[in-house]
Write a protein that holds these residues in place. Sequence first.
Motif, PDB file in Angstrom:
ATOM      1  N   ALA A 105       3.753  -8.495  32.481  1.00 40.78           N
ATOM      2  CA  ALA A 105       2.606  -7.586  32.521  1.00 40.78           C
ATOM      3  C   ALA A 105       1.520  -7.990  31.529  1.00 40.78           C
ATOM      4  O   ALA A 105       0.341  -7.675  31.727  1.00 40.78           O
ATOM      5  CB  ALA A 105       3.073  -6.155  32.227  1.00 40.78           C
ATOM      6  N   HIS A 106       1.918  -8.696  30.455  1.00 37.45           N
ATOM      7  CA  HIS A 106       0.970  -9.112  29.419  1.00 37.45           C
ATOM      8  C   HIS A 106       1.198 -10.596  29.126  1.00 37.45           C
ATOM      9  O   HIS A 106       1.796 -10.950  28.106  1.00 37.45           O
ATOM     10  CB  HIS A 106       1.167  -8.272  28.147  1.00 37.45           C
ATOM     11  CG  HIS A 106       1.037  -6.797  28.368  1.00 37.45           C
ATOM     12  ND1 HIS A 106      -0.181  -6.165  28.404  1.00 37.45           N
ATOM     13  CD2 HIS A 106       1.979  -5.846  28.589  1.00 37.45           C
ATOM     14  CE1 HIS A 106       0.008  -4.868  28.619  1.00 37.45           C
ATOM     15  NE2 HIS A 106       1.307  -4.648  28.735  1.00 37.45           N
ATOM     16  N   PRO A 107       0.744 -11.472  30.014  1.00 43.45           N
ATOM     17  CA  PRO A 107       1.046 -12.907  29.894  1.00 43.45           C
ATOM     18  C   PRO A 107       0.608 -13.499  28.555  1.00 43.45           C
ATOM     19  O   PRO A 107      -0.510 -13.254  28.092  1.00 43.45           O
ATOM     20  CB  PRO A 107       0.252 -13.531  31.055  1.00 43.45           C
ATOM     21  CG  PRO A 107       0.049 -12.408  32.028  1.00 43.45           C
ATOM     22  CD  PRO A 107      -0.087 -11.177  31.191  1.00 43.45           C
ATOM     23  N   GLY A 108       1.540 -14.245  27.950  1.00 43.34           N
ATOM     24  CA  GLY A 108       1.230 -14.960  26.722  1.00 43.34           C
ATOM     25  C   GLY A 108       1.176 -14.130  25.475  1.00 43.34           C
ATOM     26  O   GLY A 108       0.961 -14.663  24.376  1.00 43.34           O
ATOM     27  N   ARG A 109       1.409 -12.818  25.583  1.00 42.03           N
ATOM     28  CA  ARG A 109       1.233 -11.945  24.424  1.00 42.03           C
ATOM     29  C   ARG A 109       2.494 -11.750  23.591  1.00 42.03           C
ATOM     30  O   ARG A 109       2.410 -11.324  22.431  1.00 42.03           O
ATOM     31  CB  ARG A 109       0.730 -10.568  24.899  1.00 42.03           C
ATOM     32  CG  ARG A 109      -0.619 -10.597  25.598  1.00 42.03           C
ATOM     33  CD  ARG A 109      -1.755 -10.874  24.641  1.00 42.03           C
ATOM     34  NE  ARG A 109      -1.861  -9.827  23.628  1.00 42.03           N
ATOM     35  CZ  ARG A 109      -2.496  -8.668  23.816  1.00 42.03           C
ATOM     36  NH1 ARG A 109      -3.094  -8.422  24.977  1.00 42.03           N
ATOM     37  NH2 ARG A 109      -2.558  -7.788  22.845  1.00 42.03           N
ATOM     38  N   ILE A 110       3.660 -12.037  24.177  1.00 38.18           N
ATOM     39  CA  ILE A 110       4.902 -11.756  23.464  1.00 38.18           C
ATOM     40  C   ILE A 110       5.956 -12.794  23.854  1.00 38.18           C
ATOM     41  O   ILE A 110       5.959 -13.295  24.981  1.00 38.18           O
ATOM     42  CB  ILE A 110       5.406 -10.325  23.774  1.00 38.18           C
ATOM     43  CG1 ILE A 110       6.598  -9.951  22.880  1.00 38.18           C
ATOM     44  CG2 ILE A 110       5.753 -10.162  25.249  1.00 38.18           C
ATOM     45  CD1 ILE A 110       6.971  -8.467  22.965  1.00 38.18           C
ATOM     46  N   ALA A 111       6.844 -13.125  22.908  1.00 39.49           N
ATOM     47  CA  ALA A 111       7.918 -14.078  23.168  1.00 39.49           C
ATOM     48  C   ALA A 111       9.177 -13.635  22.437  1.00 39.49           C
ATOM     49  O   ALA A 111       9.121 -12.907  21.435  1.00 39.49           O
ATOM     50  CB  ALA A 111       7.526 -15.488  22.728  1.00 39.49           C
ATOM     51  N   LEU A 112      10.312 -14.092  22.939  1.00 38.17           N
ATOM     52  CA  LEU A 112      11.608 -13.810  22.332  1.00 38.17           C
ATOM     53  C   LEU A 112      12.032 -14.994  21.479  1.00 38.17           C
ATOM     54  O   LEU A 112      11.873 -16.152  21.889  1.00 38.17           O
ATOM     55  CB  LEU A 112      12.647 -13.570  23.427  1.00 38.17           C
ATOM     56  CG  LEU A 112      14.055 -13.195  22.957  1.00 38.17           C
ATOM     57  CD1 LEU A 112      14.097 -11.716  22.606  1.00 38.17           C
ATOM     58  CD2 LEU A 112      15.086 -13.495  24.038  1.00 38.17           C
ATOM     59  N   VAL A 113      12.567 -14.717  20.304  1.00 37.15           N
ATOM     60  CA  VAL A 113      13.170 -15.753  19.463  1.00 37.15           C
ATOM     61  C   VAL A 113      14.603 -15.335  19.188  1.00 37.15           C
ATOM     62  O   VAL A 113      14.847 -14.412  18.402  1.00 37.15           O
ATOM     63  CB  VAL A 113      12.410 -15.955  18.139  1.00 37.15           C
ATOM     64  CG1 VAL A 113      13.060 -17.082  17.330  1.00 37.15           C
ATOM     65  CG2 VAL A 113      10.938 -16.262  18.396  1.00 37.15           C
ATOM     66  N   GLN A 114      15.561 -15.963  19.868  1.00 38.96           N
ATOM     67  CA  GLN A 114      16.964 -15.618  19.648  1.00 38.96           C
ATOM     68  C   GLN A 114      17.513 -16.449  18.502  1.00 38.96           C
ATOM     69  O   GLN A 114      17.331 -17.666  18.440  1.00 38.96           O
ATOM     70  CB  GLN A 114      17.807 -15.842  20.901  1.00 38.96           C
ATOM     71  CG  GLN A 114      19.268 -15.451  20.693  1.00 38.96           C
ATOM     72  CD  GLN A 114      19.975 -15.072  21.965  1.00 38.96           C
ATOM     73  OE1 GLN A 114      19.371 -14.958  23.031  1.00 38.96           O
ATOM     74  NE2 GLN A 114      21.282 -14.858  21.872  1.00 38.96           N
ATOM     75  N   MET A 115      18.193 -15.780  17.601  1.00 35.03           N
ATOM     76  CA  MET A 115      18.709 -16.440  16.408  1.00 35.03           C
ATOM     77  C   MET A 115      20.172 -16.789  16.597  1.00 35.03           C
ATOM     78  O   MET A 115      20.980 -15.956  17.025  1.00 35.03           O
ATOM     79  CB  MET A 115      18.522 -15.533  15.192  1.00 35.03           C
ATOM     80  CG  MET A 115      17.065 -15.140  14.971  1.00 35.03           C
ATOM     81  SD  MET A 115      16.775 -14.349  13.390  1.00 35.03           S
ATOM     82  CE  MET A 115      17.055 -15.692  12.258  1.00 35.03           C
ATOM     83  N   ALA A 116      20.514 -18.027  16.266  1.00 34.46           N
ATOM     84  CA  ALA A 116      21.895 -18.479  16.378  1.00 34.46           C
ATOM     85  C   ALA A 116      22.752 -17.759  15.339  1.00 34.46           C
ATOM     86  O   ALA A 116      22.255 -17.302  14.299  1.00 34.46           O
ATOM     87  CB  ALA A 116      21.970 -19.988  16.167  1.00 34.46           C
ATOM     88  N   GLY A 117      24.055 -17.643  15.634  1.00 31.83           N
ATOM     89  CA  GLY A 117      24.967 -17.051  14.676  1.00 31.83           C
ATOM     90  C   GLY A 117      24.940 -17.801  13.356  1.00 31.83           C
ATOM     91  O   GLY A 117      24.913 -19.028  13.328  1.00 31.83           O
ATOM     92  N   GLY A 118      24.925 -17.074  12.259  1.00 36.25           N
ATOM     93  CA  GLY A 118      24.910 -17.690  10.949  1.00 36.25           C
ATOM     94  C   GLY A 118      23.548 -18.130  10.457  1.00 36.25           C
ATOM     95  O   GLY A 118      23.443 -18.754   9.401  1.00 36.25           O
ATOM     96  N   SER A 119      22.489 -17.787  11.200  1.00 39.25           N
ATOM     97  CA  SER A 119      21.151 -18.267  10.821  1.00 39.25           C
ATOM     98  C   SER A 119      20.300 -17.200  10.134  1.00 39.25           C
ATOM     99  O   SER A 119      19.127 -17.447   9.848  1.00 39.25           O
ATOM    100  CB  SER A 119      20.414 -18.782  12.062  1.00 39.25           C
ATOM    101  OG  SER A 119      20.118 -17.714  12.951  1.00 39.25           O
ATOM    102  N   LEU A 120      20.870 -16.032   9.850  1.00 37.30           N
ATOM    103  CA  LEU A 120      20.049 -14.962   9.294  1.00 37.30           C
ATOM    104  C   LEU A 120      19.515 -15.294   7.911  1.00 37.30           C
ATOM    105  O   LEU A 120      18.454 -14.793   7.518  1.00 37.30           O
ATOM    106  CB  LEU A 120      20.844 -13.650   9.233  1.00 37.30           C
ATOM    107  CG  LEU A 120      20.742 -12.756  10.477  1.00 37.30           C
ATOM    108  CD1 LEU A 120      21.353 -13.449  11.682  1.00 37.30           C
ATOM    109  CD2 LEU A 120      21.421 -11.412  10.231  1.00 37.30           C
ATOM    110  N   ALA A 121      20.204 -16.151   7.169  1.00 29.85           N
ATOM    111  CA  ALA A 121      19.709 -16.520   5.846  1.00 29.85           C
ATOM    112  C   ALA A 121      18.408 -17.318   5.927  1.00 29.85           C
ATOM    113  O   ALA A 121      17.708 -17.468   4.918  1.00 29.85           O
ATOM    114  CB  ALA A 121      20.773 -17.324   5.098  1.00 29.85           C
TER     115      ALA A 121
END
Length: 274
Positions: A105-121
């Motif tokens: 509905a809003h092209p180019g305005r939002i994206a997902l960034v999935q974080m791998a396990g153990g990467s929160l630091a």
Amino acid sequence: MTGGGDVWDRIAAALERLAPPAPEPTDWGAAPAYWWDGTHAQPLAMLPALPLAGLIGIDPQKSAVRANLTRLATGAAAQDMLLWGARGMGKSALVRAALADVAQAHPGRIALVQMAGGSLASFPRLISALAGSDRAFLLFIDDLGFGADAKAENLALRSLLDGGIIPRPARIRIAVTSNRRGIVTRSADESAALHERDERDDALALADRFGLTLAFHPADRETYLAIIAHYLDPPGLAFSAEEAMAFAIQRGNRSGRTALQFATEIAGRAGVAL
């Protein structure tokens, strides 16, 4: 006779040939989704997601998540989200489906960034990398645990949610999913009561930092059967409700995932694809 400098030059050249090439800078405006491994981001050409309408039995959760992501994509104030509860009830699928729907509905305005396990630091590095883009991002942490082995990651997440010393733009929000058993690990051993209370306190301390918290409960009989029908109606396949319930009992839960597994079995017997 070859001078010593030439030898070192050849060694240096050989090492350069053996070394892996430096990764290309990430274009944070080019892809609908990214995979963050703690150091680098891998752009994904497409975001694998079910149609939002295909998620059955969680309508209030669907409305809340989509509305929040619409606010994020359009520059309005949006909440960090915690989706918790029964396994297999579509928590992760909802995050991806709602974001894909809003992105369409809003092209180019939002994206997902999935974080791998153990990467929160690596949150500071990621936030710094995203700071140069004016796009909205949803940082997605799937199946977060709350045990002792996840304490360091939970503290890093709590610090980010609180603000801490890392400035996080309002266009970067966080979505976390966790199973009920991941939030509070219960034990019949009385000697573990103190440990259990500590884990519960840690879980509540983290959960309190999310502005939008959504619970997912096991499907009732009617919802479970409706999900199966949703999968089997397009190919025109009938099924036995009694067999479907027996299938759920065998697996120990009624959920959207179990419904899909049963529908897959029925379609496979009929020799058709879902």
